[in-house]
Structure formats: structure tokens, C-alpha cells
Enzyme design. Sequence first.
Site, PDB file in Angstrom:
ATOM      1  N   GLU A 437       1.302   8.647   3.844  1.00  0.00           N
ATOM      2  CA  GLU A 437       0.269   8.570   5.030  1.00  0.00           C
ATOM      3  C   GLU A 437      -0.171   9.646   5.767  1.00  0.00           C
ATOM      4  OE1 GLU A 437       0.333   4.899   7.553  1.00  0.00           O
ATOM      5  OE2 GLU A 437       1.036   3.563   5.713  1.00  0.00           O
ATOM      6  N   PRO A 551       3.481  -8.029   0.404  1.00  0.00           N
ATOM      7  CA  PRO A 551       4.533  -8.653  -0.209  1.00  0.00           C
ATOM      8  C   PRO A 551       3.959  -9.715  -1.107  1.00  0.00           C
ATOM      9  CG  PRO A 551       4.395  -9.408   2.132  1.00  0.00           C
ATOM     10  CD  PRO A 551       3.480  -8.111   2.027  1.00  0.00           C
ATOM     11  N   ASP A 625       7.663   5.708  -0.041  1.00  0.00           N
ATOM     12  CA  ASP A 625       7.506   4.271   0.742  1.00  0.00           C
ATOM     13  C   ASP A 625       7.271   3.162  -0.434  1.00  0.00           C
ATOM     14  OD1 ASP A 625       7.179   1.942   1.796  1.00  0.00           O
ATOM     15  OD2 ASP A 625       5.306   2.616   3.222  1.00  0.00           O
ATOM     16  N   ASN A 627       7.914  -0.128  -0.601  1.00  0.00           N
ATOM     17  CA  ASN A 627       7.268  -1.513  -0.180  1.00  0.00           C
ATOM     18  C   ASN A 627       8.153  -2.557  -0.740  1.00  0.00           C
ATOM     19  OD1 ASN A 627       5.711  -1.105   2.146  1.00  0.00           O
ATOM     20  ND2 ASN A 627       4.302   0.018   0.848  1.00  0.00           N
ATOM     21  N   ASN A 684      12.028   0.509   8.080  1.00  0.00           N
ATOM     22  CA  ASN A 684      10.974   0.164   8.703  1.00  0.00           C
ATOM     23  C   ASN A 684      11.053  -0.871   9.795  1.00  0.00           C
ATOM     24  OD1 ASN A 684       8.204  -2.018   8.335  1.00  0.00           O
ATOM     25  ND2 ASN A 684       7.756  -0.071   8.914  1.00  0.00           N
ATOM     26  N   PHE A 689       8.508  -7.311  10.918  1.00  0.00           N
ATOM     27  CA  PHE A 689       9.280  -6.956   9.691  1.00  0.00           C
ATOM     28  C   PHE A 689      10.360  -5.948  10.148  1.00  0.00           C
ATOM     29  CE2 PHE A 689      10.091  -4.107   6.133  1.00  0.00           C
ATOM     30  CZ  PHE A 689      10.858  -5.076   5.239  1.00  0.00           C
TER      31      PHE A 689
END
Length: 763
Positions: A437, A551, A625, A627, A684, A689
Amino acid sequence: MADGPYRFQQGAGHFYYSQHNQQNHHQRHGQRAGSPVNNTRIGGFSNDTPSPSRSPGPQSPAHNTYGMYNQGHHQHGQHGMMNGGTGHQRYAMQMSMSKQYQHQNHHNQGHQHQQAQDHAGHGHGAHVGGHQHNLSSGGMSNVQPHFNQHHMQNGTPSSLHSGLNKPPTEHWTLQLQLAQGAREMTMAHSHARNHPMVNKSIVAGVSSGMKERDKEERNRAGGETNDAGRQKQVWAALDFGGQNLKVISPTLFGYPFLTKLFLNANKLSYLPSAIGRLRNLTQLDLSLNQLTELPPEVGMLVNLRELLVIDNNLETLPFEMGSLYQLEILGVEGNPLHDDFKSIIVEHGTGELIKHLREQAPGPEPPRDRDWISLDDSLENLDDRFSVISWNTLCDKYATQSQYGYTPSAALDWGHRKEVILDEIRNRNADIICLQEVDLESFNDFFRSALAHNDYKGVFWNKSRAKTMGEREAKLVDGCATFYRNKRFILLDKQLIAFGNIAINRPDMKGEHDIFNRVMPRDDIAVVCFFEDRMKGTRLIVVNAHVFWDPVFKDVKVVQVAILMEQITKLAEQYAKWPPCKDKALYRFADEDKIGEESAELPEEPAPSMEYGEGPQIPLIMCGDYNSLPNDSGVYELLASGSLSSAHSDLNGRKYGNFTRDGMSHPFSLRSAYNHVGELNFTNYTPTFTGVIDYIWYSTNALNVTGLLGEIDKEYLQRVPGFPNYHFPSDHLALQAQFSVKGRKEKKIVEADFGPSSRDRRT
């Protein structure tokens, strides 16, 4: 009935009065339920008179009647609790008479706010002797308030607006409506009785009138929230109202699934700091207590939509309440608040007061530095060790107030955040840095030039969408940036892996609708760099990846990582055949006479380039990352085990060519570096979350993990509901791991030993 934060229809906890008593209505004080018993402001009031605001004493002639009432015996001319059908026919009469009563008493300047009294186990539900009228809160909205500036029994101003000398506003009216509703809910378990599951006729409360915050696609979620877990819980609300409680049992804070908690009309003088554990609360009622302050940990309740602290002794509010970005209703009427807080909520409402607290907050005390976890204390091969950082730094365009409403704007400002990021990188002093990012503008104008002073060079690609944009827009597209220490490593090759582009060009994917509808629109990427250690000659493949965030698209994440591993396998085979590096000099002087005396010694001769027979022998590090959670995600299983069945639940029966026909696999022996300590508690950290989605993977056949950067100070997290903030510039943590290269084992020739010969046996 006028709109307000509460609307009541008939049900348990509501009262009516008989029609024949209406004619005496104008002869009596408009005393509300729960008014002070010994109120010297009302002349001629005797304690012997059965007060409508308290339970009759043992010497009262109404005592027996009161006991009968508690047993459910309704007396003619007395109040009756409408529970289900009882008194149902009188409801329309009650509503009209309430309005008439209010109009008749508009001139009554002696009418005071009620104050909660000792319930002594009875509550304020039963009122005997004399007549008591409970007004609907909606009736307050269109009438000029008639409260004077006297103080109530607990010393708080009778009205939040008193002393401000300004005309009433809709926000002040809302506070009065909230106070009226709270003062009517003094009976034990009033909230429970009025719950729709108990009384189906209750009408849902109207919103505070605050406009719903504008929300954009968050693009930050790493995994599923706890909603699914809450749905499995049979109950999620507790009503301890009107119980004469002075303390709260610690057991209560072991129920983190609670969404509603009612502690109103008690004798609480303080609220335990453990309240911050109930982070799923959406509604909290602390009205009619004796609180003098709220703990800072109340700022952890970021899911709160309604917070009532009416009729307490609060003079100020903690700045940590600025984190309550979803709060729609804050009821503070009946507290001696400082004028600055009063004026904000009276004139501008809840949202503006929360914003004021957030922006004026000094910020938490800085945390202790993260510990370094040493996994190898030996002094062997120190020169071969190198460290790697992986960090999603949160792109500036995603760091908006709508996405991070709990963060002060100054902490979200890129000018502040980029300096904190740079300081963190420099202090960690890693040899390789993988950032996700990072937009093109930040890479060119800030990171590349700033890190050049620390001997770093960088490689950058932004996401695929940048190719379809003009130069100005493309500069703001984020991507992956990999920096390496120039004096240590030589960059031999760099490659971009665009998952979507590769997917649609695979022959086995042609005609697959899921590829075009789900994978192709996602422009996530990975950057691959091939390095050689200048002095040691060992080579290293470093991957910097950012996998799709949503997700709901677990299948897309799996396909992206399967494509990533497929491409790395091909590149590794090419790199195994890569020619030796001949020129390893860091720099050369044009004139050897200019070499200083301190540099007169000849440098150490670089070792020759290491040769590798096949791709998996080359040390591999995969940062990024991803995820995906470590426990049950297909991404984690594929990377850790080397294969994934086509029947995995993350694929959900979708068709992705050979991936779903034959399954997925890769030839590398990978392990998460933080798996040595069971992974961190989170990588995170946000209110919606908290979990592990960032990793540093490494090939176990070629590398050893010798050290890891530890977790965040747990005490610090007790008052911080989420990142970013002033100390943590991203909602992701920076990960750092130290590695050493395993020595190459040479094959030894072993002569066969057939045991002693027959001649030896004879001797």
C-alpha cells in the site's frame, strides 16, 4: 405522538390513571415519578404522605395496598401496570390525557426533574395514594421546557441548558426527551419488560436525527468479524436496572458478546475500567446513578450507538470517548458538566461533542517498545544473518475519517504518518524492506529519496489499474515497494506478477465464467526480486505480495496465491540457471591515490556466486499482506503444506481450470516465521477486525529463523480500540524476522564395509 428517541405503547412498565381522577388533575402538582422525597422547594409536603415517587413506608396507610399491588391486585382509582392486555382499552385515553396534562402544567415553574431514590427492592413501579402521571417522551418536542435553574437532590443542575441563556435547539430538546424517557424507566427490569420479545407491541425507537455517516468501500477488512459468533449466542442483553446495585460483579465483564447492558436507576458511584472488555455493546444505560466520572476505557466501546448517563454527577467526560465514532445518542442531561461540553451538545449534538473529544484528545501514553524474541543465541554465522521487514503502511487515500472514525484527523494526516513510518523503518535497521500500500507518488517523492540516505535502493510496481489511467491519477494508485541495502545485496532480477492478467491468459481458464467475474476484476499484484549477497555469494528470492482483501472472495485469494506459487516456481527454475555474478564491487575510485588512509587496507575478497541445482534450493522469502487467517484459510494451508485440494471449502465449488480439476501445489518447503511463537495475537488491529493476516514465509530447507520482533504492549492496548493512531501509523503491524543461511551439505563418498573377511575370522 411527536417523534423522539423513545416511543411507547402499552406494555409492562407503563402506567395509566383512572378517568374519574382527571377532574382533580389541575389541583395537584405535576410531580413526576421518582421526584425527591424531602424536597423543600415544594411547600407543605409531608413525608407522611404516600409519595408517588417512592414506596410507602411501613407506617404508611397505603403500605398494605402497595403490597397488594405488587402482587398484581389492581385497585380502582389507583395506578395499574399494563401488562399485556390489562388496561389495554385505556391506552388511547392515556395518550390524549398526557398531552392535556402537560398543557395544563406548562405554567407551573415549580415542576422539577425527578431524582432516583432508594428502591429498597421495590423500585418505582408501584405508586399509591394520589395520582401520578407519566408523560410520553414524545410530548416534549413541541413545548417550551418549563424547568427552572434549581439543583436537584444530587446537586446537579436541573437542566443541561440552564445557565447557557440561549434559545432551545433540537439537540437540547432531544436531551430533555432522553431524560424524560430515562426517568420513566426506574422500575426494576423496565428495559427487559419493554423488550419486543416480551411485548410485541413496542414500537422501535426513532433515531436521534443524526445523519448516517457517509461510508465508502472500506477496502480494509482482512477477515470476518465476530457477527457470526454473536448470532449463535441465544441472549445478548442484560437488564440490571432498579436493583439498588452499588458495585458490579467482575463476572459481568466475562460476557464480551453482550450488545445491550442496562444499569440504570442504581447506586453506582463508579464504573469499573473492565467495562472496556464489552466491545460489542451497542447500547449502555447508566442513568440515575451516582457516577462522578467515567473511566477512560469507555472509549473502547466503539460499537456503541446509544450511551445514557442522565442524572449522575459528571462534571467532565474522558477524551477517550472521542473514539466512539458510531455513537448516535449521548444522554447527559442532569449532570453538572463543564460549560464547554454543555454548549457543544446542546447546540450541535452528540456527533459534534464526540468529534471535539476526539480532536482535542492528547493521545495515549506511548507504549513500551516491542521486545526482540531471540530464537538462536549462538554466535555462529553472525555474518550470514540478515533481517527482513514486511509492512502494510496504509495508503494515504484509504486513511479517511469515514474508514477510521475513531482516529483523530491529525493522526491520519499523511504528513504525520509518513514520518512515523520512516522512523520505524530506520530504527529497525533491516536489510530488506517489503512495503504494501505505497502509492507511486509517495515512493518517488518520499520513500526512495529518504531511504537512499540509509543506503537503500528500491523496486516498485503499482496495481494493474494504473495502466488504464492518466499520469496524474496513476500516481495515487498503491502497490508494493521492496527496498534492499545496497552495500549488502546486488539486484539480479525483478518481476511483476499481476494475478488477474495471468489468470485470463491461462489456456485452462478460457471459458471459465468465475475467472472473468471474480478474479480478473481484482488488480492485486506481487513483486519478485532476485538478489545475491555481495560478499557471501548466496542468492535469495524475495516476494512482496498483496492479496485481495474481501473475506467474501476467499476463492479469489486462493487462486491468486496459486498463481503466485506457480510463477515463483517457474522463476526459481530460471534463477537456478542464472550465470555467476562477475562484478561485485560496490564502487570504484577513478584514482586510487584518492583512497584515504583508513581505507588503504584491501577489502575482503567476495566469495563466488553460489550455484543451485534446482529452483527450490534457492532461499525463498515471501512477505506480504495475504488477507487470510492462519487457522482455516485455503491460502495458509496451500503455503504451509505445499498443496490444496480442489474440494477445499474456500473454493466453494467454483471452476478455475486445472486448479479446481487437479488441485494446487508447489515444490517449496515453506513455514511462517512467526509460527515459531504460535503467530502473533494480531497483525491487523481495528474495531471491526483483529487478527493475523500478514506473514513472512521462508523456505525451511535453506534458511533458519534466528529472531523475531515481538508483540505490542498489552497494557497499552487496554485503552486503544484500534489503529492507526499517533504511535501506530497503519492499522497493520510491522513484522520483522532475522534469518541465517543454512550451510550447503556436501555429499560424502562412503566406502562399502562388508565386515571382517574370512581370513580375518580364521585368525
